[in-house]
Design an enzyme around this catalytic site. Structure first.
Site, PDB file in Angstrom:
ATOM      1  N   LYS A   1      14.262  33.545 -17.505  1.00 54.60           N
ATOM      2  CA  LYS A   1      12.857  32.499 -17.396  1.00 54.60           C
ATOM      3  C   LYS A   1      12.082  32.719 -16.643  1.00 54.60           C
ATOM      4  O   LYS A   1      11.776  32.788 -15.967  1.00 54.60           O
ATOM      5  CB  LYS A   1      13.858  31.262 -16.926  1.00 54.60           C
TER       6      LYS A   1
ATOM      7  N   ASP B   1       0.957  -1.276  -0.243  1.00 55.61           N
ATOM      8  CA  ASP B   1       0.224   0.107   0.152  1.00 55.61           C
ATOM      9  C   ASP B   1       0.853   1.115   0.592  1.00 55.61           C
ATOM     10  O   ASP B   1       0.127   2.006   0.065  1.00 55.61           O
ATOM     11  CB  ASP B   1      -0.752  -0.041   1.278  1.00 55.61           C
TER      12      ASP B   1
ATOM     13  N   GLU C   1       3.043   2.177   2.609  1.00 58.13           N
ATOM     14  CA  GLU C   1       3.199   2.778   4.066  1.00 58.13           C
ATOM     15  C   GLU C   1       4.725   2.440   4.002  1.00 58.13           C
ATOM     16  O   GLU C   1       5.767   0.973   3.230  1.00 58.13           O
ATOM     17  CB  GLU C   1       3.118   2.142   4.894  1.00 58.13           C
TER      18      GLU C   1
ATOM     19  N   SER D   1      14.990  18.254 -12.818  1.00 53.69           N
ATOM     20  CA  SER D   1      14.105  17.585 -12.941  1.00 53.69           C
ATOM     21  C   SER D   1      13.391  17.236 -14.279  1.00 53.69           C
ATOM     22  O   SER D   1      13.740  16.488 -14.147  1.00 53.69           O
ATOM     23  CB  SER D   1      13.112  18.918 -11.992  1.00 53.69           C
TER      24      SER D   1
HETATM   25  C1  R5P Z   1      14.208  26.825 -10.934  1.00 58.81           C
HETATM   26  O1  R5P Z   1      14.571  27.663 -10.327  1.00 58.81           O
HETATM   27  C2  R5P Z   1      15.599  25.790 -10.253  1.00 58.81           C
HETATM   28  O2  R5P Z   1      16.109  26.598 -10.434  1.00 58.81           O
HETATM   29  C3  R5P Z   1      15.394  24.517 -12.329  1.00 58.81           C
HETATM   30  O3  R5P Z   1      16.059  25.062 -13.037  1.00 58.81           O
HETATM   31  C4  R5P Z   1      14.357  23.861 -12.164  1.00 58.81           C
HETATM   32  O4  R5P Z   1      12.776  23.396 -10.958  1.00 58.81           O
HETATM   33  C5  R5P Z   1      14.327  22.757 -12.881  1.00 58.81           C
HETATM   34  O5  R5P Z   1      13.072  21.350 -13.115  1.00 58.81           O
HETATM   35  P1  R5P Z   1      13.213  21.938 -14.358  1.00 58.81           P
HETATM   36  O6  R5P Z   1      13.989  20.469 -14.520  1.00 58.81           O
HETATM   37  O7  R5P Z   1      11.295  20.380 -14.458  1.00 58.81           O
HETATM   38  O8  R5P Z   1      13.078  22.210 -15.234  1.00 58.81           O
END
Ligand code: R5P
Length: 307
Positions: free
Chosen positions: A193, A36, A38, A227
């Site tokens: 950005k 589950d 946990e 990420s």
């Molecule tokens: C954002 O301000 C961070 O410095 C990274 O650029 C961001 O979190 C990277 O996330 P992702 O790879 O999903 O764009």
């Protein structure tokens, strides 16, 4: 009295190198995950009266790793003489403010829970922001992996500083890219950005990239973390239009979700170089030596003896 270093599969490779570096006893925490979801944690060692360092990165699945950290700390803090927590990648640090009205500042909740376990200090690498760390009401040591990443480029990638430009994908990374460029003795630029706070979509203002400064140059994108790879891939797409010769990517924390490593290479990066705060195919730079040096002095400061 000797120090015991506890870790789980989330940071096992890094933690065992660190234990040898510190001459500390390494204890592998037993973690079972039930069907589950946990987690059940068992520490196979008596810790009464000991000084303990818990090493546990909170990369994806973030909530699972975070809960496991809480369980370990709850047990350790009840019996150990002193507890220090080393979280190589601190998850939730990007949720450091109320971006949209009514949002929970999640890192503040995480900080309250971690600090409730009577820890002497928190150690981490390249936390997303100083604001995120400000919620921790214990001494915090935020170590930079940038010198190690720069050193990797100096030793393993033939870089001509006069022909290289370090690039931050966003304004939040301006100090980071400046530090990196200083070590490589090259120029740097900071892109503009923006992220749609509802859809999460990333865009980069093309006017923040001057073709003159990048034409025929090697661009190295420097970020704290990758990420999903959206930020870096959007930066690569924009940099390619500037006719730069080559693009490399470097970051401290390579979460590499959605096959990001391959997608970044497919987008046109020659290589992606990250530290091993999080295990990934890009994690080629070992932080254990630097972490060990810092932890030795942190132990001396907070526990009034060194190992
Ligand atoms: C954002 O301000 C961070 O410095 C990274 O650029 C961001 O979190 C990277 O996330 P992702 O790879 O999903 O764009």
């Amino acid at each position: 009295m000797s120090v015991i270093l506890l870790s789980t599969e989330s940071s096992k490779g890094l933690a065992s190198c660190l234990a040898s570096r510190l001459g500390a006893e390494f204890v592998d925490v037993d973690v079972k995950v039930f069907p589950d979801g946990e987690s059940k944690v068992r520490i196979p060692k008596q810790l009464d009266g000991k000084d303990v360092i818990v090493v546990h990165s909170t990369h994806p699945p973030v909530d699972k790793h975070m809960m496991q950290l809480f369980f370990i700390l709850s047990k350790v803090s009840r019996v150990a003489a002193n507890t220090i927590v080393f979280i190589p990648y601190l998850g939730y640090a990007r949720q450091d403010r109320e971006f949209l009205e009514g949002e929970v500042v999640s890192i503040s909740t995480i900080a309250d829970i971690i600090c409730s376990y009577n820890i002497k200090a928190l150690i981490t690498f390249d936390a997303h922001s100083m604001l995120a760390l400000s919620y921790f009401k214990v001494p915090v040591h935020n170590i930079s992996a940038i010198p190690l990443l720069a050193d990797y480029f100096l030793k393993h990638v033939s870089i001509d500083p006069n022909n290289t430009v370090a690039v931050s994908p966003d304004a939040g990374g301006a100090l980071r890219v400046e530090e990196f460029a200083k070590l490589l003795k090259c120029k740097y630029i900071v892109l503009k950005k923006s992220r749609d706070r509802v859809t999460g979509e990333v865009s980069i203002d093309e006017h923040s990239i001057s073709k003159d400064s990048l034409k025929d140059k090697v661009a190295i994108i420097v970020d704290d973390m990758i990420s999903t790879g959206s930020s870096v891939i959007t930066a690569i797409d924009n940099l390619k239009r500037s006719e730069c010769k080559d693009i490399y990517v470097t970051c401290t924390h390579a979460l590499m979700l959605n096959d990001a490593y391959k997608r970044i290479l497919d987008a046109g990066a020659r290589d992606v170089i990250a530290s091993n705060t999080v295990p990934s195919p890009a994690s080629k730079v070992d932080i254990s030596d630097l972490a060990g040096k810092n932890i030795t002095s942190i132990l001396a400061t907070h526990i009034a003896k060194s190992i």
